[in-house]
Design an enzyme around this catalytic site. Sequence first.
Site, short mmCIF file in Angstrom:
data_model
loop_
_atom_site.label_atom_id
_atom_site.label_comp_id
_atom_site.label_asym_id
_atom_site.label_seq_id
_atom_site.Cartn_x
_atom_site.Cartn_y
_atom_site.Cartn_z
CE1 TYR A 156 -3.89 -2.29 4.94
CE2 TYR A 156 -3.06 -0.08 4.58
CZ TYR A 156 -3.64 -1.24 4.09
OH TYR A 156 -3.97 -1.33 2.75
CB SER A 164 -0.84 0.01 1.28
OG SER A 164 -1.46 1.27 1.48
N1 LIG Z 1 -8.72 -0.38 -1.28
C1 LIG Z 1 -7.68 0.41 -1.07
O1 LIG Z 1 -7.80 1.65 -1.03
C2 LIG Z 1 -6.31 -0.19 -0.88
C3 LIG Z 1 -5.20 0.67 -0.89
C4 LIG Z 1 -3.94 0.13 -0.73
C5 LIG Z 1 -3.78 -1.23 -0.56
N2 LIG Z 1 -4.89 -2.06 -0.54
C6 LIG Z 1 -4.67 -3.50 -0.35
O2 LIG Z 1 -5.30 -4.23 -1.37
C7 LIG Z 1 -5.54 -5.56 -0.92
C8 LIG Z 1 -6.94 -5.99 -1.31
O3 LIG Z 1 -7.88 -5.24 -0.55
P1 LIG Z 1 -9.20 -4.61 -1.19
O4 LIG Z 1 -9.03 -3.14 -1.14
O5 LIG Z 1 -9.53 -5.27 -2.45
O6 LIG Z 1 -10.27 -4.95 -0.03
P2 LIG Z 1 -11.53 -5.95 0.01
O7 LIG Z 1 -11.98 -5.94 1.43
O8 LIG Z 1 -12.51 -5.56 -1.04
O9 LIG Z 1 -10.90 -7.37 -0.36
C9 LIG Z 1 -10.04 -8.04 0.55
C10 LIG Z 1 -10.30 -9.55 0.49
O10 LIG Z 1 -9.41 -10.21 1.41
C11 LIG Z 1 -10.15 -11.23 2.05
N3 LIG Z 1 -9.56 -11.61 3.34
C12 LIG Z 1 -9.63 -10.92 4.50
N4 LIG Z 1 -9.05 -11.66 5.48
C13 LIG Z 1 -8.62 -12.81 4.93
C14 LIG Z 1 -7.95 -13.95 5.41
N5 LIG Z 1 -7.61 -14.06 6.71
N6 LIG Z 1 -7.67 -14.97 4.56
C15 LIG Z 1 -8.03 -14.88 3.26
N7 LIG Z 1 -8.66 -13.82 2.73
C16 LIG Z 1 -8.96 -12.80 3.56
C17 LIG Z 1 -11.53 -10.63 2.22
O11 LIG Z 1 -12.51 -11.65 2.48
C18 LIG Z 1 -11.73 -9.90 0.89
O12 LIG Z 1 -12.34 -10.75 -0.06
C19 LIG Z 1 -5.27 -5.55 0.58
O13 LIG Z 1 -4.00 -6.11 0.85
C20 LIG Z 1 -5.27 -4.07 0.92
O14 LIG Z 1 -4.49 -3.79 2.05
C21 LIG Z 1 -6.13 -1.57 -0.71
#
Ligand SMILES: NC(=O)c1ccc[n+]([C@@H]2O[C@H](COP(=O)([O-])OP(=O)(O)OC[C@H]3O[C@@H](n4cnc5c(N)ncnc54)[C@H](O)[C@@H]3O)[C@@H](O)[C@H]2O)c1
Length: 273
Positions: free
Chosen positions: A156, A143
């Site tokens: 985080y 991130s």
């Molecule tokens: N959305 C943002 O703004 C953003 C920004 C920077 C980084 N990220 C990163 O992107 C990645 C994806 O997140 P997203 O934004 O798509 O969120 P999201 O919540 O839409 O998707 C995350 C997925 O991870 C799954 N998950 C959670 N705990 C888990 C576990 N213990 N085992 C297996 N799966 C698990 C959830 O069920 C979900 O389907 C993450 O690593 C997040 O930190 C997101």
Amino acid sequence: MQIVAGQVAVITGAASGIGLAMAEHLAARKLRIVAADIDAVGLEQAADRLRSTGAEVLSLRVDVSSRSDIEHLAAQTYERFGAANILCNNAGVVKRGKVWEQTDNDWEWVIGVDLWSVIHGVRSFIPRMLAGGQPGHIVNTASTAGLAAFPMIGSYNVAKSGVVALSETLHHELRMEGAPIGVSVLCPGLVATRIGDSERNRPGHERTAQQAPISMRAPGAVAMQAADVADYVARAIESDQFWMLTHPAYDDFVQRRAAGILNRRDVVEPLPI
Ligand SMILES: NC(=O)c1ccc[n+]([C@@H]2O[C@H](COP(=O)([O-])OP(=O)(O)OC[C@H]3O[C@@H](n4cnc5c(N)ncnc54)[C@H](O)[C@@H]3O)[C@@H](O)[C@H]2O)c1
């Protein structure tokens, strides 16, 4: 690495957001997909949708913080498809709260899902990928919070900084090995997903009210669509790009942080959260 039909892509967090978008993108390019998530219902819905487009999908309910679950994921991937070409260690959660107010369980949950998952992923898959000898690429989702700390999401920040450090190390070590495996670290800014409602899939925990939204919004930044992140990731895999910084609006923030380190004095002013 060129992305070619028939290759195998393993994606954690594939039931939602960025993981689902990466699965959709790679399935559309005729890769075989291993989709893993802790959300069994969401995962089956996602897998059914992918299959309805003709994709070959192995879906597995996995808690990425568990070493044995990830080892099972790797074993199943190789049993079914005999290879893993693209590994997206992507599942992640965020917990809002001051560093000293987050509980042991909060810290363990976030570090487990966001950092141990990547450690387990590379330890279970890389020996198999090396033995297979095929071209491969690892994409670890960190991130912008792995490049400069945001207040109120300390666990985080710590986990994502760890993912950045692990990815850099891995890059060096695979080069030293002469392995045909590339590494990237994905550092998005704000993406329109369900990350703000991470507690929905927190094991052994009463679902609490949705957290206050976490914005991490750089001046002028808009939330990116997950599908656009997936397009970016695929292009960056093909050009063997290590740093996947999807949001130019955060460049100034990262630059000011680096300047502060080198003037040995200033902590970069945080972005509003
Ligand atoms: N959305 C943002 O703004 C953003 C920004 C920077 C980084 N990220 C990163 O992107 C990645 C994806 O997140 P997203 O934004 O798509 O969120 P999201 O919540 O839409 O998707 C995350 C997925 O991870 C799954 N998950 C959670 N705990 C888990 C576990 N213990 N085992 C297996 N799966 C698990 C959830 O069920 C979900 O389907 C993450 O690593 C997040 O930190 C997101």
